[in-house]
Design a protein around this motif. Structure first.
Motif, PDB file in Angstrom:
ATOM      1  N   GLU A  97      38.174  49.650  43.539  1.00 31.16           N
ATOM      2  CA  GLU A  97      37.827  50.481  44.681  1.00 31.16           C
ATOM      3  C   GLU A  97      37.861  49.680  45.983  1.00 31.16           C
ATOM      4  OE1 GLU A  97      37.222  53.751  44.867  1.00 31.16           O
ATOM      5  OE2 GLU A  97      37.793  53.877  42.751  1.00 31.16           O
ATOM      6  N   PRO A  98      38.281  50.311  47.100  1.00 35.05           N
ATOM      7  CA  PRO A  98      38.388  49.600  48.384  1.00 35.05           C
ATOM      8  C   PRO A  98      37.106  48.884  48.808  1.00 35.05           C
ATOM      9  CG  PRO A  98      39.490  51.710  48.544  1.00 35.05           C
ATOM     10  CD  PRO A  98      38.815  51.686  47.209  1.00 35.05           C
ATOM     11  N   LYS A  99      35.954  49.522  48.638  1.00 40.24           N
ATOM     12  CA  LYS A  99      34.704  48.879  49.063  1.00 40.24           C
ATOM     13  C   LYS A  99      34.420  47.642  48.239  1.00 40.24           C
ATOM     14  CE  LYS A  99      32.359  52.902  51.047  1.00 40.24           C
ATOM     15  NZ  LYS A  99      31.166  53.796  50.971  1.00 40.24           N
ATOM     16  N   SER A 100      34.745  47.696  46.954  1.00 43.42           N
ATOM     17  CA  SER A 100      34.556  46.533  46.087  1.00 43.42           C
ATOM     18  C   SER A 100      35.512  45.407  46.482  1.00 43.42           C
ATOM     19  CB  SER A 100      34.787  46.927  44.631  1.00 43.42           C
ATOM     20  OG  SER A 100      34.689  45.818  43.779  1.00 43.42           O
ATOM     21  N   VAL A 101      36.768  45.757  46.765  1.00 42.67           N
ATOM     22  CA  VAL A 101      37.748  44.763  47.227  1.00 42.67           C
ATOM     23  C   VAL A 101      37.252  44.082  48.494  1.00 42.67           C
ATOM     24  CG1 VAL A 101      40.037  44.499  48.250  1.00 42.67           C
ATOM     25  CG2 VAL A 101      39.757  45.847  46.169  1.00 42.67           C
ATOM     26  N   GLU A 102      36.797  44.879  49.447  1.00 44.08           N
ATOM     27  CA  GLU A 102      36.331  44.323  50.722  1.00 44.08           C
ATOM     28  C   GLU A 102      35.142  43.396  50.517  1.00 44.08           C
ATOM     29  OE1 GLU A 102      35.083  45.863  55.200  1.00 44.08           O
ATOM     30  OE2 GLU A 102      35.028  47.265  53.511  1.00 44.08           O
ATOM     31  N   ARG A 103      34.168  43.822  49.724  1.00 43.35           N
ATOM     32  CA  ARG A 103      32.980  42.995  49.494  1.00 43.35           C
ATOM     33  C   ARG A 103      33.354  41.650  48.878  1.00 43.35           C
ATOM     34  NH1 ARG A 103      30.960  45.729  45.779  1.00 43.35           N
ATOM     35  NH2 ARG A 103      31.281  44.312  44.026  1.00 43.35           N
ATOM     36  N   LYS A 104      34.238  41.689  47.891  1.00 48.60           N
ATOM     37  CA  LYS A 104      34.585  40.457  47.192  1.00 48.60           C
ATOM     38  C   LYS A 104      35.375  39.506  48.083  1.00 48.60           C
ATOM     39  CE  LYS A 104      34.530  42.434  42.532  1.00 48.60           C
ATOM     40  NZ  LYS A 104      35.305  42.723  41.302  1.00 48.60           N
ATOM     41  N   ILE A 105      36.332  40.040  48.840  1.00 45.96           N
ATOM     42  CA  ILE A 105      37.136  39.162  49.700  1.00 45.96           C
ATOM     43  C   ILE A 105      36.281  38.539  50.796  1.00 45.96           C
ATOM     44  CG2 ILE A 105      38.997  39.162  51.424  1.00 45.96           C
ATOM     45  CD1 ILE A 105      40.568  41.018  49.593  1.00 45.96           C
ATOM     46  N   TRP A 106      35.337  39.297  51.320  1.00 41.03           N
ATOM     47  CA  TRP A 106      34.487  38.733  52.378  1.00 41.03           C
ATOM     48  C   TRP A 106      33.523  37.686  51.853  1.00 41.03           C
ATOM     49  CZ3 TRP A 106      34.382  38.782  57.622  1.00 41.03           C
ATOM     50  CH2 TRP A 106      35.387  39.537  58.227  1.00 41.03           C
ATOM     51  N   PRO A 138      32.408  39.216  37.268  1.00 40.33           N
ATOM     52  CA  PRO A 138      33.078  40.282  38.020  1.00 40.33           C
ATOM     53  C   PRO A 138      33.245  40.004  39.509  1.00 40.33           C
ATOM     54  CG  PRO A 138      31.496  41.215  36.479  1.00 40.33           C
ATOM     55  CD  PRO A 138      31.295  39.734  36.446  1.00 40.33           C
ATOM     56  N   GLU A 139      32.269  39.342  40.142  1.00 43.94           N
ATOM     57  CA  GLU A 139      32.371  39.104  41.580  1.00 43.94           C
ATOM     58  C   GLU A 139      33.407  38.044  41.929  1.00 43.94           C
ATOM     59  OE1 GLU A 139      30.826  40.823  44.209  1.00 43.94           O
ATOM     60  OE2 GLU A 139      30.587  42.151  42.488  1.00 43.94           O
ATOM     61  N   SER A 140      33.896  37.322  40.925  1.00 42.58           N
ATOM     62  CA  SER A 140      34.899  36.287  41.169  1.00 42.58           C
ATOM     63  C   SER A 140      36.315  36.807  40.988  1.00 42.58           C
ATOM     64  CB  SER A 140      34.683  35.117  40.204  1.00 42.58           C
ATOM     65  OG  SER A 140      35.160  35.452  38.904  1.00 42.58           O
ATOM     66  N   CYS A 141      36.431  38.075  40.588  1.00 42.54           N
ATOM     67  CA  CYS A 141      37.705  38.570  40.072  1.00 42.54           C
ATOM     68  C   CYS A 141      38.063  39.896  40.735  1.00 42.54           C
ATOM     69  CB  CYS A 141      37.573  38.756  38.560  1.00 42.54           C
ATOM     70  SG  CYS A 141      38.998  39.470  37.744  1.00 42.54           S
ATOM     71  N   ILE A 142      39.344  40.063  41.100  1.00 43.44           N
ATOM     72  CA  ILE A 142      39.845  41.350  41.560  1.00 43.44           C
ATOM     73  C   ILE A 142      40.761  41.895  40.481  1.00 43.44           C
ATOM     74  CG2 ILE A 142      41.270  42.541  43.267  1.00 43.44           C
ATOM     75  CD1 ILE A 142      40.297  40.524  45.324  1.00 43.44           C
ATOM     76  N   GLU A 143      40.448  43.106  40.030  1.00 46.42           N
ATOM     77  CA  GLU A 143      41.251  43.740  38.994  1.00 46.42           C
ATOM     78  C   GLU A 143      42.075  44.868  39.585  1.00 46.42           C
ATOM     79  OE1 GLU A 143      38.962  43.302  34.884  1.00 46.42           O
ATOM     80  OE2 GLU A 143      37.812  44.503  36.311  1.00 46.42           O
ATOM     81  N   ILE A 144      42.979  45.365  38.787  1.00 44.54           N
ATOM     82  CA  ILE A 144      43.811  46.507  39.190  1.00 44.54           C
ATOM     83  C   ILE A 144      43.587  47.624  38.176  1.00 44.54           C
ATOM     84  CG2 ILE A 144      46.162  47.317  39.643  1.00 44.54           C
ATOM     85  CD1 ILE A 144      46.972  44.427  40.143  1.00 44.54           C
ATOM     86  N   LEU A 202      37.557  33.816  43.123  1.00 43.78           N
ATOM     87  CA  LEU A 202      37.173  33.978  44.523  1.00 43.78           C
ATOM     88  C   LEU A 202      36.121  32.969  44.957  1.00 43.78           C
ATOM     89  CD1 LEU A 202      37.053  37.878  44.715  1.00 43.78           C
ATOM     90  CD2 LEU A 202      38.865  36.367  45.537  1.00 43.78           C
ATOM     91  N   ASP A 203      35.421  32.373  43.988  1.00 44.27           N
ATOM     92  CA  ASP A 203      34.435  31.349  44.346  1.00 44.27           C
ATOM     93  C   ASP A 203      35.052  29.953  44.403  1.00 44.27           C
ATOM     94  OD1 ASP A 203      34.765  30.556  41.705  1.00 44.27           O
ATOM     95  OD2 ASP A 203      32.789  31.246  41.045  1.00 44.27           O
ATOM     96  N   GLY A 204      36.360  29.861  44.154  1.00 46.14           N
ATOM     97  CA  GLY A 204      37.054  28.582  44.284  1.00 46.14           C
ATOM     98  C   GLY A 204      37.275  27.851  42.986  1.00 46.14           C
ATOM     99  N   SER A 205      36.718  28.316  41.876  1.00 47.36           N
ATOM    100  CA  SER A 205      36.985  27.655  40.604  1.00 47.36           C
ATOM    101  C   SER A 205      38.378  28.023  40.115  1.00 47.36           C
ATOM    102  CB  SER A 205      35.913  28.017  39.565  1.00 47.36           C
ATOM    103  OG  SER A 205      35.788  29.406  39.425  1.00 47.36           O
ATOM    104  N   LEU A 206      38.771  27.454  38.987  1.00 42.92           N
ATOM    105  CA  LEU A 206      40.192  27.435  38.613  1.00 42.92           C
ATOM    106  C   LEU A 206      40.814  28.812  38.422  1.00 42.92           C
ATOM    107  CD1 LEU A 206      42.636  25.685  37.774  1.00 42.92           C
ATOM    108  CD2 LEU A 206      41.841  25.953  35.428  1.00 42.92           C
ATOM    109  N   LYS A 207      40.128  29.721  37.777  1.00 45.30           N
ATOM    110  CA  LYS A 207      40.783  30.950  37.334  1.00 45.30           C
ATOM    111  C   LYS A 207      39.846  32.136  37.454  1.00 45.30           C
ATOM    112  CE  LYS A 207      42.869  33.023  33.183  1.00 45.30           C
ATOM    113  NZ  LYS A 207      43.048  32.891  31.727  1.00 45.30           N
TER     114      LYS A 207
END
Length: 376
Positions: free
Chosen positions: A276-285, A267-273, A256-261
């Motif tokens: 939680e919705p609030k965590s998803v929203e924070r990271k994408i923004w 954790p803040e660079s990565c979305i896992e499955i 999410l910070d633009g690096s390769l992978k």
């Protein structure tokens, strides 16, 4: 994590499937290791290609024309993938493997194998067999089913319980030297040697019942395992007569910070499955976009979707319809669409993905209790 830049990659002998090295230059890797590009001709030859193929997220392959030939001639082929039960969640890259596995299953693979790499987890990740089994049964196998794997058309097994795989691994161990293993993998521990030979046995053991081509969908970092398996096909030709396995490779989902992978170590660079919705929203923004310095500048000059991690999430994971993806791209380039709109929409779609996953997990867990695991 170590990033290989272009100059270093010219000297680097390996890609590391255990995650200590990331590949930055895909084209150079293709040239270095003899991978074939995933061309428009190949795309047209495949029935109903999925979005990862249509959008060239699947960007290269080994010997996939053998699978195309089997499909055209209505001959048998198999698809195989494995679960590494070393983490409590899965990441978006795993979801791409599942999508490609499901694709070959859906278009008519004669056999589909989903294995639990419990011995590899013991050898390379420090788990016990008991913990690997618990994680696989309670989360990982249900997660694969919740994401689309058809349990009625899939053969499941644990490495530790598949005697055929273990015997084949032992046979393979006498057909390769440590020098040759190090040429493929670089520095090795005894555990990684065991894991590599296990992977080769997993990949090839379906052919002991019937000689047929197989396809292994993986990320590019797993190519060493494919190369080892193909090399062992040559070395054991007189004994087994295996066909070389085909493989397809998808690109990484960028951090999410633009690096390769995406990396679970950040954790803040990565979305896992699941997440939680609030965590998803924070990271994408917080994600890197291709926006301009100001709203006025973006309206005037347009955005840069090619540099935008949010657009990459649409492209790889969130938008199925190609026309919708094209519309988002053009609206961004023209300045009609601003980054806040994309982040809002990406958040909605990602939260929907998580909710659908959660809704399917209960049913998937009940299905796991009914599965029969191979003990060949």
């Amino acid at each position: 994590m170590v990033l290989i830049v272009a100059e270093e990659l010219r000297r680097a002998p390996i890609i590391d499937p255990w995650g200590s090295v990331l590949v930055e230059d895909y084209v150079r890797v293709m040239d270095k290791f003899g991978l074939e590009p995933f061309t428009d001709e190949l795309l047209k030859a495949l029935p109903r290609p999925n979005k990862l193929m249509r959008r060239k997220i699947v960007f290269c392959h080994r010997d996939l024309w053998a699978i195309v030939k089997a499909i055209r001639e209505k001959q048998p082929f198999y698809v195989l993938t494995g679960i590494m039960p070393s983490a409590p969640k899965i990441h978006l890259g795993t979801r791409m493997v599942i999508e490609n596995f499901k694709y070959f299953q859906d278009i008519g693979a004669s056999e589909a194998y989903l294995l639990v790499a419990d011995l590899e987890a013991v050898a390379t990740r420090g788990l016990t067999l008991q913990e690997a089994r618990r994680r696989a049964l309670e989360f990982h196998i249900p997660a694969y089913l919740a994401l689309g794997v058809d349990p009625e058309r899939t053969r499941f097994y644990f490495q530790s319980e598949n005697r055929t795989v273990l015997k084949l691994m032992a046979r393979f161990s006498g057909r390769v030297t440590m020098a040759e293993m190090m040429a493929i993998y670089g520095d090795l521990t005894p555990g990684k040697v065991v894991a590599a030979l296990l992977d080769a046995a997993d990949i090839l053991h379906p052919q002991l019942k019937a000689r047929m081509p197989g396809v292994i969908p993986v990320g590019i970092d797993q190519d060493p395992h494919i190369r080892l398996a193909r090399d062992l096909v040559k070395r054991t030709k007189r004994e087994f007569g295996f066909m070389p396995p085909a493989s397809i490779y998808h690109k990484f989902t960028p951090s999410l910070d633009g690096s390769l992978k995406m990396s679970k170590s950040v954790p803040e660079s990565c979305i896992e499955i699941p997440e939680e919705p609030k965590s998803v929203e924070r990271k994408i923004w917080k994600a890197l976009t291709g926006g301009r310095g100001s709203l006025a500048e973006q309206r005037a000059l347009g955005g840069q979707p090619e540099k935008c991690v949010v657009f990459e999430l649409f492209k790889q994971h969130l938008v199925e319809d190609d026309r919708e993806l094209d519309r988002i791209y053009e609206e961004c380039r023209s300045g009609a669409r601003i980054c806040g709109e994309c982040k809002t929409y990406a958040t909605e779609l990602m939260v929907q993905l998580m909710e659908e996953f959660a809704a399917k997990m209960d049913e998937a867990r009940s299905l796991v209790r009914e599965l029969e695991f191979l003990q060949e």
